[in-house]
Scaffold this motif. Structure first.
Motif, PDB file in Angstrom:
ATOM      1  N   THR A   1       0.908  -1.133   0.000  1.00 18.09           N
ATOM      2  CA  THR A   1       0.000   0.000   0.000  1.00 18.09           C
ATOM      3  C   THR A   1       0.960   1.197   0.000  1.00 18.09           C
ATOM      4  OG1 THR A   1      -1.654   1.217   1.256  1.00 18.09           O
ATOM      5  CG2 THR A   1      -0.168  -0.158   2.535  1.00 18.09           C
TER       6      THR A   1
ATOM      7  N   GLU B   1       1.352   4.372   1.528  1.00 18.84           N
ATOM      8  CA  GLU B   1       1.588   5.477   2.487  1.00 18.84           C
ATOM      9  C   GLU B   1       3.050   5.932   2.445  1.00 18.84           C
ATOM     10  OE1 GLU B   1      -0.244   2.920   3.027  1.00 18.84           O
ATOM     11  OE2 GLU B   1      -2.157   3.786   3.591  1.00 18.84           O
TER      12      GLU B   1
ATOM     13  N   ARG C   1       1.378  -8.136  -1.689  1.00 18.68           N
ATOM     14  CA  ARG C   1       1.389  -8.548  -0.286  1.00 18.68           C
ATOM     15  C   ARG C   1       1.667 -10.050  -0.235  1.00 18.68           C
ATOM     16  NH1 ARG C   1      -3.357  -4.998   2.783  1.00 18.68           N
ATOM     17  NH2 ARG C   1      -2.858  -3.036   1.719  1.00 18.68           N
TER      18      ARG C   1
ATOM     19  N   GLU D   1       0.879 -12.747   1.051  1.00 21.61           N
ATOM     20  CA  GLU D   1      -0.164 -13.330   1.898  1.00 21.61           C
ATOM     21  C   GLU D   1       0.196 -14.771   2.244  1.00 21.61           C
ATOM     22  OE1 GLU D   1      -2.813 -11.962   3.141  1.00 21.61           O
ATOM     23  OE2 GLU D   1      -3.206 -10.150   1.942  1.00 21.61           O
TER      24      GLU D   1
ATOM     25  N   LEU E   1      -5.110 -12.056  -2.999  1.00 23.99           N
ATOM     26  CA  LEU E   1      -4.060 -12.161  -4.026  1.00 23.99           C
ATOM     27  C   LEU E   1      -2.734 -11.746  -3.430  1.00 23.99           C
ATOM     28  CD1 LEU E   1      -6.683 -10.251  -5.308  1.00 23.99           C
ATOM     29  CD2 LEU E   1      -5.736 -11.365  -7.286  1.00 23.99           C
TER      30      LEU E   1
ATOM     31  N   GLN F   1     -14.308  -8.542   3.584  1.00 27.91           N
ATOM     32  CA  GLN F   1     -14.034  -7.113   3.754  1.00 27.91           C
ATOM     33  C   GLN F   1     -13.791  -6.504   2.382  1.00 27.91           C
ATOM     34  OE1 GLN F   1     -11.254  -5.486   6.931  1.00 27.91           O
ATOM     35  NE2 GLN F   1     -10.075  -4.992   5.101  1.00 27.91           N
TER      36      GLN F   1
ATOM     37  N   THR G   1     -12.160  -0.375   3.145  1.00 31.34           N
ATOM     38  CA  THR G   1     -11.778   0.123   4.468  1.00 31.34           C
ATOM     39  C   THR G   1     -11.455   1.604   4.369  1.00 31.34           C
ATOM     40  OG1 THR G   1      -9.746  -1.043   3.873  1.00 31.34           O
ATOM     41  CG2 THR G   1     -10.810  -1.705   5.914  1.00 31.34           C
TER      42      THR G   1
ATOM     43  N   SER H   1     -10.391  -2.976  -3.355  1.00 30.46           N
ATOM     44  CA  SER H   1      -9.640  -3.803  -4.314  1.00 30.46           C
ATOM     45  C   SER H   1     -10.626  -4.599  -5.171  1.00 30.46           C
ATOM     46  CB  SER H   1      -8.734  -4.771  -3.563  1.00 30.46           C
ATOM     47  OG  SER H   1      -9.527  -5.839  -3.041  1.00 30.46           O
TER      48      SER H   1
HETATM   49  N1  LIG Z   1      -4.450  -9.725  -0.411  1.00 26.83           N
HETATM   50  C1  LIG Z   1      -5.530  -9.019  -0.796  1.00 26.83           C
HETATM   51  N2  LIG Z   1      -6.187  -9.346  -1.935  1.00 26.83           N
HETATM   52  C2  LIG Z   1      -7.269  -8.623  -2.334  1.00 26.83           C
HETATM   53  N3  LIG Z   1      -7.758  -7.556  -1.658  1.00 26.83           N
HETATM   54  C3  LIG Z   1      -7.133  -7.199  -0.526  1.00 26.83           C
HETATM   55  C4  LIG Z   1      -5.998  -7.902  -0.036  1.00 26.83           C
HETATM   56  N4  LIG Z   1      -5.581  -7.294   1.116  1.00 26.83           N
HETATM   57  C5  LIG Z   1      -6.437  -6.254   1.330  1.00 26.83           C
HETATM   58  N5  LIG Z   1      -7.365  -6.203   0.355  1.00 26.83           N
HETATM   59  C6  LIG Z   1      -8.437  -5.228   0.213  1.00 26.83           C
HETATM   60  O1  LIG Z   1      -7.835  -3.930   0.165  1.00 26.83           O
HETATM   61  C7  LIG Z   1      -8.521  -3.065   1.073  1.00 26.83           C
HETATM   62  C8  LIG Z   1      -7.538  -2.013   1.606  1.00 26.83           C
HETATM   63  O2  LIG Z   1      -6.480  -2.677   2.270  1.00 26.83           O
HETATM   64  S1  LIG Z   1      -6.193  -2.216   3.731  1.00 26.83           S
HETATM   65  O3  LIG Z   1      -4.969  -2.863   4.130  1.00 26.83           O
HETATM   66  O4  LIG Z   1      -7.345  -2.506   4.533  1.00 26.83           O
HETATM   67  N6  LIG Z   1      -6.019  -0.632   3.720  1.00 26.83           N
HETATM   68  C9  LIG Z   1      -4.958  -0.033   3.131  1.00 26.83           C
HETATM   69  O5  LIG Z   1      -4.103  -0.633   2.548  1.00 26.83           O
HETATM   70  C10 LIG Z   1      -4.958   1.470   3.305  1.00 26.83           C
HETATM   71  N7  LIG Z   1      -3.677   1.991   2.834  1.00 26.83           N
HETATM   72  C11 LIG Z   1      -6.078   2.092   2.536  1.00 26.83           C
HETATM   73  S2  LIG Z   1      -5.681   2.098   0.913  1.00 26.83           S
HETATM   74  C12 LIG Z   1      -9.081  -3.985   2.139  1.00 26.83           C
HETATM   75  O6  LIG Z   1     -10.262  -3.433   2.703  1.00 26.83           O
HETATM   76  C13 LIG Z   1      -9.412  -5.247   1.366  1.00 26.83           C
HETATM   77  O7  LIG Z   1     -10.735  -5.152   0.830  1.00 26.83           O
END
Ligand SMILES: Nc1ncnc2c1ncn2[C@@H]1O[C@H](COS(=O)(=O)NC(=O)[C@@H](N)CS)[C@@H](O)[C@H]1O
Length: 478
Positions: A111, A113, A142, A144, A154, A226, A229, A263
């Motif tokens: 992400t 920031e 990420r 994961e 993903l 989720q 966010t 996402s």
């Molecule tokens: N591995 C993943 N694959 C798909 N979607 C994801 C994954 N990880 C997080 N997300 C989605 O991305 C959204 C934002 O990720 S987060 O970590 O919650 N928030 C951020 O990264 C903040 N910087 C806002 S952009 C989550 O609400 C979730 O819906």
């Protein structure tokens, strides 16, 4: 691209159905040789285009789109302690340029920031520079370790919308949080996806945030996903990255920030909630094709039928609709099957008899059969598409409502979760009671301050200790 034929798994076998539909409806090719990375088929990519086009329209009312680099230097990434702790196990590093080791390791953004905020420190000088409201739609990475799944979890998130805003005060940042929540409501209403909004418990908020508001959908198997966010970052990052502004009295002040993310999980929810045993059902606003015309050219008047079908396509396209005319050398039934699995919301069948009556048979993917008047095709079709949207939204609402309940006992919670439901319980917000709820019911405490049109969130005695408690969402999650 020819994909298999043959019956789909029943949707009640949700996991099998989901994997098969991604292949058969040409959404994603999961055969890419890196775990957690997947390939968009063109048909699925077109759905993504319409979904994100709508998201951009909403964001562009109040934000400006931009684009930051993918690679983040180690010293910037490592600056924010809580943020690192939250991402140190997930971040990918680039260590070489060719055969040359890099002096500074570079993080692939999980992400952004730590890519954006050093630049905000350069952009923000005076209160006149505020507020800043930008977003980007990029790929993020990420590592994961939980089970990866296409569109859901993903390792390369291909369609990561992240919005980042900077404000003069904490309150202004909170107003922005509420504005992003309103935007998310409108976005998901357009996708006919019912959402439940709640405030994540402190132990589950975004690393470095003051608080996290999360948007959850209830998937067909009762698990919550989720799908968005919004984070109030307070002055946590502005302190770390020195994002300061001179106020009207010439004093240096710390800025306050929010960030917000959606996402491709929004597409996972779209596919999962609306599909049925025959395949996808796409809301017209985001369907690759809103209408498919199938000419019935068995027998005589072959040319007349094709000519009328061509005219019908033009009339509908002139009205701004996305139409495909299927003239392939296939039996009509094979065409019906082909477009049903791909979720085209409306099929128009045109045969010799229809020419004489000046009508076409209209078969909706939500199970209605009616006719349109060829002389009034655009208007008739548009109103049928509106009806399809309402039907899709109503069905998803029923699903969500029937998978939500309130319970006041741990036994009741266990039963609800085992029935594939999400429950609202009362929790005193004490961590130990929270842990007990999670452990005893093998569940996740999703959040308090629950906002949903499908549940009345009242206060009451904590389900564990009996002290005054708040309405709290509890479920099993992806
Ligand atoms: N591995 C993943 N694959 C798909 N979607 C994801 C994954 N990880 C997080 N997300 C989605 O991305 C959204 C934002 O990720 S987060 O970590 O919650 N928030 C951020 O990264 C903040 N910087 C806002 S952009 C989550 O609400 C979730 O819906």
């Amino acid at each position: 691209m020819e994909t298999d034929t043959g019956a789909l798994p029943k949707k009640q076998d949700f996991s099998e159905w989901y994997n098969e539909i991604l292949w058969r409806a040409e959404i994603m090719d999961v055969r890419y040789p890196v775990k957690g990375l997947y390939v968009w088929f063109p048909y699925g990519f077109a759905i993504r285009k319409f979904v994100y086009q709508h998201l951009r329209e909403l964001l562009d009312r109040d934000h400006k789109e931009t684009l930051f680099p993918l690679l983040i230097p180690e010293q910037e990434f490592m600056k924010e302690a809580e943020h690192i702790k939250g991402f140190e196990d997930e971040v990918y590093w680039v260590t070489h340029g060719g055969t040359t080791p890099l002096e500074v390791k570079l993080a692939l953004r999980p992400t952004s920031e730590t890519a954006i905020y050093p630049m905000f420190a350069l952009w923000v000088r005076s209160h006149a520079d505020l507020p800043i409201k930008i977003y980007q739609i990029v790929n993020t990475f990420r590592y994961e370790t939980k089970q990866t799944r296409p569109l859901i979890r993903l390792r390369e998130i291909t369609s990561f919308m992240e919005s980042h805003t900077v404000h003069a005060t904490w309150d202004e940042a909170e107003i922005q949080v509420e504005s992003e929540i309103a935007l998310t409501r409108e976005f998901y209403r357009n996708l006919c996806i019912p959402i439940i909004i709640s405030k994540r418990p402190d132990w589950d908020k975004f690393p470095g945030a003051d608080y996290t508001i999360a948007v959850d959908a209830i998937m067909p198997n009762g698990k919550t996903l989720q799908i968005g966010t919004v984070h109030h970052l307070g002055n946590h990052f502005s302190r770390t990255f020195n994002i300061q502004y001179e106020d009207k009295n010439g004093e240096q002040k710390e800025a306050y920030q929010t960030c917000y993310g959606i996402s491709e999980r929004c597409i996972a929810a779209l596919i999962s909630l609306h599909g049925d045993d025959k395949g996808l059902i796409l809301p017209p606003t985001v369907a690759t094709f809103q209408v498919v015309i199938v000419p019935i050219t068995i027998g005589k008047r072959h040319e007349d039928v094709l000519a009328a079908a061509g005219k019908l396509k033009n009339d509908l396209e002139n009205a701004g609709l996305r139409v495909t005319l299927d003239t392939r050398d296939l039996r009509p039934g094979a065409k019906y099957y082909w477009w049903e699995i791909r979720g085209v919301p409306l099929r128009l069948e045109l045969g010799p008899r229809d020419l004489d009556s000046g009508k076409a048979m209209a078969v909706t993917r939500t199970g209605e059969k009616t006719t349109i008047c060829l002389a009034n095709a655009a208007e008739d079709t548009t109103s049928i598409l509106t009806g399809i949207t309402d039907a899709i939204r109503a069905k998803a609402g029923e699903h969500t409502k029937s998978h939500l309940c309130t319970t006041h006992t741990m036994d009741g919670l266990d039963i609800a979760l085992n029935e594939g439901k999400v429950a609202v319980v009362h929790w005193c917000r004490d961590r130990t009671c929270g842990d007990t709820i999670e452990e005893k019911a093998n569940s996740s405490l999703l959040g308090t301050e629950v906002r949903s049109e499908y549940i009345e969130a009242t206060d009451g005695p904590c389900i564990i200790c009996g002290k005054p408690g708040k309405a709290t969402l509890v479920g099993r999650t992806y």
